[in-house]
Write an enzyme that holds these catalytic residues in place. Structure first.
Site, mmCIF file in Angstrom:
data_model
loop_
_atom_site.group_PDB
_atom_site.id
_atom_site.type_symbol
_atom_site.label_atom_id
_atom_site.label_comp_id
_atom_site.label_asym_id
_atom_site.label_seq_id
_atom_site.Cartn_x
_atom_site.Cartn_y
_atom_site.Cartn_z
ATOM 1 N N CYS A 60 0.959 -1.150 -0.026
ATOM 2 C CA CYS A 60 0.032 -0.006 0.005
ATOM 3 C C CYS A 60 0.798 1.264 -0.216
ATOM 4 C CB CYS A 60 -0.902 -0.100 1.163
ATOM 5 S SG CYS A 60 -0.131 0.062 2.696
ATOM 6 N N ASN A 104 2.538 1.253 4.288
ATOM 7 C CA ASN A 104 2.655 -0.029 5.147
ATOM 8 C C ASN A 104 2.441 0.247 6.593
ATOM 9 O OD1 ASN A 104 5.472 -2.088 5.583
ATOM 10 N ND2 ASN A 104 3.381 -2.719 5.339
ATOM 11 N N CYS A 132 -1.489 0.775 7.512
ATOM 12 C CA CYS A 132 -2.844 0.516 7.655
ATOM 13 C C CYS A 132 -3.294 -0.904 6.866
ATOM 14 C CB CYS A 132 -3.597 1.912 7.156
ATOM 15 S SG CYS A 132 -3.134 3.332 8.159
ATOM 16 N N ARG A 133 -3.195 -0.485 5.571
ATOM 17 C CA ARG A 133 -4.076 -1.412 4.713
ATOM 18 C C ARG A 133 -3.104 -2.888 4.516
ATOM 19 N NH1 ARG A 133 -5.144 2.262 -0.025
ATOM 20 N NH2 ARG A 133 -3.174 3.186 0.640
ATOM 21 N N SER A 134 -1.889 -2.450 4.160
ATOM 22 C CA SER A 134 -0.991 -3.924 3.714
ATOM 23 C C SER A 134 -0.710 -4.529 4.967
ATOM 24 C CB SER A 134 0.212 -3.552 2.943
ATOM 25 O OG SER A 134 1.090 -2.550 3.590
ATOM 26 N N ASP A 185 -8.234 3.982 1.386
ATOM 27 C CA ASP A 185 -7.314 4.291 2.523
ATOM 28 C C ASP A 185 -8.037 4.641 3.683
ATOM 29 O OD1 ASP A 185 -5.268 5.333 3.974
ATOM 30 O OD2 ASP A 185 -4.494 6.507 2.528
HETATM 31 P P1 4NP Z 1 -1.698 2.728 4.098
HETATM 32 O O1 4NP Z 1 -2.149 4.175 4.806
HETATM 33 O O2 4NP Z 1 -1.115 3.207 2.877
HETATM 34 O O3 4NP Z 1 -2.741 2.059 4.109
HETATM 35 O O4 4NP Z 1 -0.642 2.420 5.159
HETATM 36 C C1 4NP Z 1 -1.852 5.306 4.739
HETATM 37 C C2 4NP Z 1 -0.897 5.718 5.877
HETATM 38 C C3 4NP Z 1 -0.154 6.559 6.075
HETATM 39 C C4 4NP Z 1 -0.226 7.884 5.023
HETATM 40 C C5 4NP Z 1 -1.197 7.597 4.001
HETATM 41 C C6 4NP Z 1 -2.148 6.297 4.072
HETATM 42 N N1 4NP Z 1 0.252 9.047 5.047
HETATM 43 O O5 4NP Z 1 -0.100 9.886 4.175
HETATM 44 O O6 4NP Z 1 1.158 9.448 5.875
#
Ligand code: 4NP
Length: 158
Positions: A14, A17, A19-21, A129
């Protein structure tokens, strides 16, 4: 019977790294273990902002609701070497897929696709997200990645 298939190694990618992945990794590890599937599993982010950090507390809480402790996971950024190390690389959304395609080395052998392509009827969809959402956004992410994990294990175990 002799198993002549190459070892399986699956990477979930993602943006951050955190939240989703990590949730996809956790859901897939659980389903693979249940099915007795021998597979290397990891997750990574296309971005480097959260490298070394544990998953977002809200992602940790969501995994815990499903009996899984992901507090020891540590974020890392995807690298070109991942295209040689993993047999399957799954992008959590379309932006992640574009970013992966942009760094993919020519002639790489990894199968690269959207994670939700594994779920009949959800082909082409991204996992939203949840970072700027509430707990319900993390619940929705879990619903998506766990459906994909079940479908993926079913395919790989065939
Ligand atoms: P992820 O979520 O891609 O599912 O881990 C996010 C985590 C951090 C950010 C964006 C999405 N960020 O902008 O810091």
């Amino acid at each position: 019977m002799t198993d002549i298939r190459p070892p399986l190694a699956v990477l979930f990618v993602c943006l951050g790294n955190i939240c989703r992945s990590p949730l996809a990794e956790a859901a897939f590890r659980a389903e693979a273990a249940k099915a007795g599937l021998d597979v290397v599993v990891d997750s990574a982010g296309t971005g480097d902002w959260h490298v070394g950090k544990a998953p977002d507390k809200r992602a940790q809480a969501e995994a815990r609701r499903h009996g899984i402790d992901i507090s020891a996971y540590a974020a890392r950024q995807v690298t070109v070497r991942d295209f040689a190390r993993f047999t399957h690389i799954f992008a959590l959304d379309g932006d992640n897929l574009s970013d992966l395609r942009a760094i993919a080395p020519a002639g790489h052998k990894a199968r690269l696709s959207l994670l939700m392509d594994m779920v009949p009827g959800r082909e082409g969809a991204g996992v939203n997200d949840p970072y700027y959402g509430g707990p319900e956004a993390f619940e929705a992410s879990w619903a998506d990645v766990s459906a994909a994990a079940r479908a993926l294990v079913e395919r790989l175990a065939r």
